[in-house]
Design a protein around this motif. Structure first.
Motif, PDB file in Angstrom:
ATOM      1  N   ARG A  31      16.996   3.979  -9.685  1.00  0.00           N
ATOM      2  CA  ARG A  31      15.580   3.581  -9.740  1.00  0.00           C
ATOM      3  C   ARG A  31      14.906   4.571  -8.495  1.00  0.00           C
ATOM      4  O   ARG A  31      15.597   4.775  -7.479  1.00  0.00           O
ATOM      5  N   THR A  32      13.754   5.640  -9.074  1.00  0.00           N
ATOM      6  CA  THR A  32      13.453   6.360  -8.306  1.00  0.00           C
ATOM      7  C   THR A  32      12.652   5.873  -8.234  1.00  0.00           C
ATOM      8  O   THR A  32      11.561   5.058  -8.479  1.00  0.00           O
ATOM      9  N   HIS A  33      11.299   6.288  -7.337  1.00  0.00           N
ATOM     10  CA  HIS A  33       9.798   6.378  -7.507  1.00  0.00           C
ATOM     11  C   HIS A  33       9.397   5.075  -6.337  1.00  0.00           C
ATOM     12  O   HIS A  33       8.327   3.772  -6.464  1.00  0.00           O
ATOM     13  N   ARG A  34      11.353   4.827  -5.271  1.00  0.00           N
ATOM     14  CA  ARG A  34      10.398   3.823  -4.472  1.00  0.00           C
ATOM     15  C   ARG A  34       9.598   3.290  -3.820  1.00  0.00           C
ATOM     16  O   ARG A  34       9.235   2.513  -3.589  1.00  0.00           O
ATOM     17  N   LEU A  35       9.393   4.326  -2.495  1.00  0.00           N
ATOM     18  CA  LEU A  35       8.157   4.728  -2.247  1.00  0.00           C
ATOM     19  C   LEU A  35       6.617   4.420  -3.322  1.00  0.00           C
ATOM     20  O   LEU A  35       6.113   3.479  -2.652  1.00  0.00           O
ATOM     21  N   ARG A  36       6.512   4.734  -3.971  1.00  0.00           N
ATOM     22  CA  ARG A  36       5.024   4.358  -4.935  1.00  0.00           C
ATOM     23  C   ARG A  36       5.462   3.031  -5.661  1.00  0.00           C
ATOM     24  O   ARG A  36       4.376   2.238  -5.446  1.00  0.00           O
ATOM     25  N   ILE A  37       6.682   2.496  -5.677  1.00  0.00           N
ATOM     26  CA  ILE A  37       6.775   1.143  -6.225  1.00  0.00           C
ATOM     27  C   ILE A  37       6.104   0.194  -5.634  1.00  0.00           C
ATOM     28  O   ILE A  37       5.886  -1.076  -5.368  1.00  0.00           O
ATOM     29  N   LYS A  38       6.865  -0.014  -4.112  1.00  0.00           N
ATOM     30  CA  LYS A  38       6.695  -0.060  -3.041  1.00  0.00           C
ATOM     31  C   LYS A  38       5.114  -0.746  -3.078  1.00  0.00           C
ATOM     32  O   LYS A  38       4.513  -1.446  -2.490  1.00  0.00           O
ATOM     33  N   ILE A  39       4.293   0.674  -2.250  1.00  0.00           N
ATOM     34  CA  ILE A  39       2.466   0.662  -2.078  1.00  0.00           C
ATOM     35  C   ILE A  39       1.878   0.141  -3.342  1.00  0.00           C
ATOM     36  O   ILE A  39       1.179  -0.806  -3.196  1.00  0.00           O
ATOM     37  N   ARG A  40       2.285   0.204  -4.362  1.00  0.00           N
ATOM     38  CA  ARG A  40       2.093  -0.226  -5.640  1.00  0.00           C
ATOM     39  C   ARG A  40       1.573  -2.177  -5.922  1.00  0.00           C
ATOM     40  O   ARG A  40       0.978  -2.996  -5.452  1.00  0.00           O
ATOM     41  N   ARG A  41       3.225  -2.438  -5.595  1.00  0.00           N
ATOM     42  CA  ARG A  41       3.806  -4.268  -5.142  1.00  0.00           C
ATOM     43  C   ARG A  41       3.217  -4.521  -4.285  1.00  0.00           C
ATOM     44  O   ARG A  41       2.129  -5.868  -4.503  1.00  0.00           O
ATOM     45  N   ASN A  42       2.545  -3.936  -3.097  1.00  0.00           N
ATOM     46  CA  ASN A  42       1.907  -4.213  -1.931  1.00  0.00           C
ATOM     47  C   ASN A  42       0.592  -4.329  -1.929  1.00  0.00           C
ATOM     48  O   ASN A  42      -0.166  -5.274  -1.994  1.00  0.00           O
ATOM     49  N   LEU A  43       0.438  -3.656  -2.590  1.00  0.00           N
ATOM     50  CA  LEU A  43      -1.237  -3.037  -3.283  1.00  0.00           C
ATOM     51  C   LEU A  43      -1.665  -4.467  -3.617  1.00  0.00           C
ATOM     52  O   LEU A  43      -2.901  -4.881  -3.787  1.00  0.00           O
ATOM     53  N   ILE A  44      -0.586  -4.459  -5.136  1.00  0.00           N
ATOM     54  CA  ILE A  44      -0.774  -5.991  -5.976  1.00  0.00           C
ATOM     55  C   ILE A  44      -0.706  -6.588  -5.106  1.00  0.00           C
ATOM     56  O   ILE A  44      -2.746  -7.687  -5.562  1.00  0.00           O
ATOM     57  N   ARG A  45       0.057  -7.861  -4.560  1.00  0.00           N
ATOM     58  CA  ARG A  45      -0.157  -8.756  -3.588  1.00  0.00           C
ATOM     59  C   ARG A  45      -1.092  -9.707  -2.561  1.00  0.00           C
ATOM     60  O   ARG A  45      -1.634 -10.080  -2.767  1.00  0.00           O
ATOM     61  N   ARG A  46      -1.419  -8.117  -1.759  1.00  0.00           N
ATOM     62  CA  ARG A  46      -2.549  -7.989  -0.873  1.00  0.00           C
ATOM     63  C   ARG A  46      -4.130  -8.405  -1.976  1.00  0.00           C
ATOM     64  O   ARG A  46      -4.132  -8.498  -1.145  1.00  0.00           O
ATOM     65  N   LEU A  47      -4.339  -7.440  -2.441  1.00  0.00           N
ATOM     66  CA  LEU A  47      -5.613  -7.144  -3.383  1.00  0.00           C
ATOM     67  C   LEU A  47      -5.807  -8.130  -4.470  1.00  0.00           C
ATOM     68  O   LEU A  47      -7.105  -8.813  -4.142  1.00  0.00           O
ATOM     69  N   THR A  48      -4.810  -8.850  -4.864  1.00  0.00           N
ATOM     70  CA  THR A  48      -5.026  -9.900  -6.260  1.00  0.00           C
ATOM     71  C   THR A  48      -4.778 -10.764  -6.297  1.00  0.00           C
ATOM     72  O   THR A  48      -3.559 -10.451  -5.474  1.00  0.00           O
ATOM     73  N   PRO A  49      -4.519 -11.868  -7.329  1.00  0.00           N
ATOM     74  CA  PRO A  49      -3.892 -13.426  -7.109  1.00  0.00           C
ATOM     75  C   PRO A  49      -3.076 -12.890  -8.368  1.00  0.00           C
ATOM     76  O   PRO A  49      -1.870 -13.812  -8.111  1.00  0.00           O
TER      77      PRO A  49
END
Length: 180
Positions: A31-49
Motif C-alpha cells: 500500500r503506497t501513498h500513505r501520507l496522501r491517504i492520511k491527509i485526504r481521510r483527515n480533511l474529509i473527516r474534519r470538513l464534511t460529515p
C-alpha cells in the motif's frame, strides 16, 4: 495469505493448483501513498460529515497495478484471476483478466452500514473502478447470484461475461459428521 479475506483467496489458490498444477500467486502488494491517504481521510473527516473509503482511491489502485505489471513482466500467462477488482482496475496487460469476488461496490455500499456514509468522491471512485473492471475483464465472477445480478443491473454488465461461481468451504480438511 490464509488470514486474508477469511481464507477465501488461499483456498481458491489451493483448489486451482489441485486442478491445474502450479499457479503463480502475486499477492501482498504494498500500500503506497500513505501520507496522501492520511491527509485526504483527515480533511474529509474534519470538513464534511462523510467518511473516506481508501480501498478505491485511484492513486493507490494505480500503484497496485504498476506493482502487478512489474511482477507479470517477462512471464506468459493464459489468464489472470483476481479475487478483487483493486489490483487490476488500472492494469495495463494483454492477459485476459477474470475477477472472482464476493460483491460489487454498489451492493457492498447498500449492505454495510459502515459504507453508507461515504464521501461523494469515494462513491464516484468506487463506481469507476467497478465499472472499469466489469467492462474490460473477460469475466466478472461472483460467489452469489445476488452479487452477479448487481453487476448486471447496477453496472450493465454483459450477461455472457458476468456469472456466479460459489466459493467453496474455507477449511483445510472437511469435518467428519461427528465433528460437525
Amino acid at each position: 495469505d490464509v488470514l486474508s479475506y477469511s481464507g477465501s483467496t488461499f483456498h481458491m489458490l489451493q483448489a486451482l493448483e489441485r486442478r491445474y498444477g502450479e499457479v503463480p500467486a502475486f499477492g501482498n502488494l504494498e500500500r503506497t501513498h500513505r501520507l496522501r491517504i492520511k491527509i485526504r481521510r483527515n480533511l474529509i473527516r474534519r470538513l464534511t460529515p462523510w467518511t473516506f473509503y481508501e480501498d478505491r482511491d485511484h492513486a493507490v489502485l494505480k500503484s497496485y497495478s504498476r506493482q502487478l505489471e512489474a511482477k507479470l513482466a517477462g512471464h506468459q500467462f493464459d489468464v489472470l484471476i483476481s479475487p478483487t477488482v483493486m489490483p487490476v482496475a488500472f492494469l495495463q496487460t494483454s492477459i485476459p483478466i477474470v475477477t472472482w469476488t464476493d460483491c460489487t461496490f454498489i451492493a457492498m455500499q447498500r449492505s454495510y452500514p459502515l459504507l453508507q456514509n461515504m464521501s461523494p468522491a469515494s462513491i464516484r471512485e468506487g463506481n469507476i473502478v467497478e465499472q472499469r473492471c466489469i467492462d474490460r475483464c473477460l469475466y466478472s465472477l461472483y460467489c452469489s447470484e445476488w452479487a452477479a445480478e448487481s453487476a448486471r443491473t447496477d453496472y450493465h454488465g454483459d450477461p455472457a461475461r458476468v456469472g456466479m461461481i460459489p466459493y467453496g468451504a474455507n477449511m483445510e480438511a472437511p469435518f467428519t459428521t461427528e465433528e460437525a
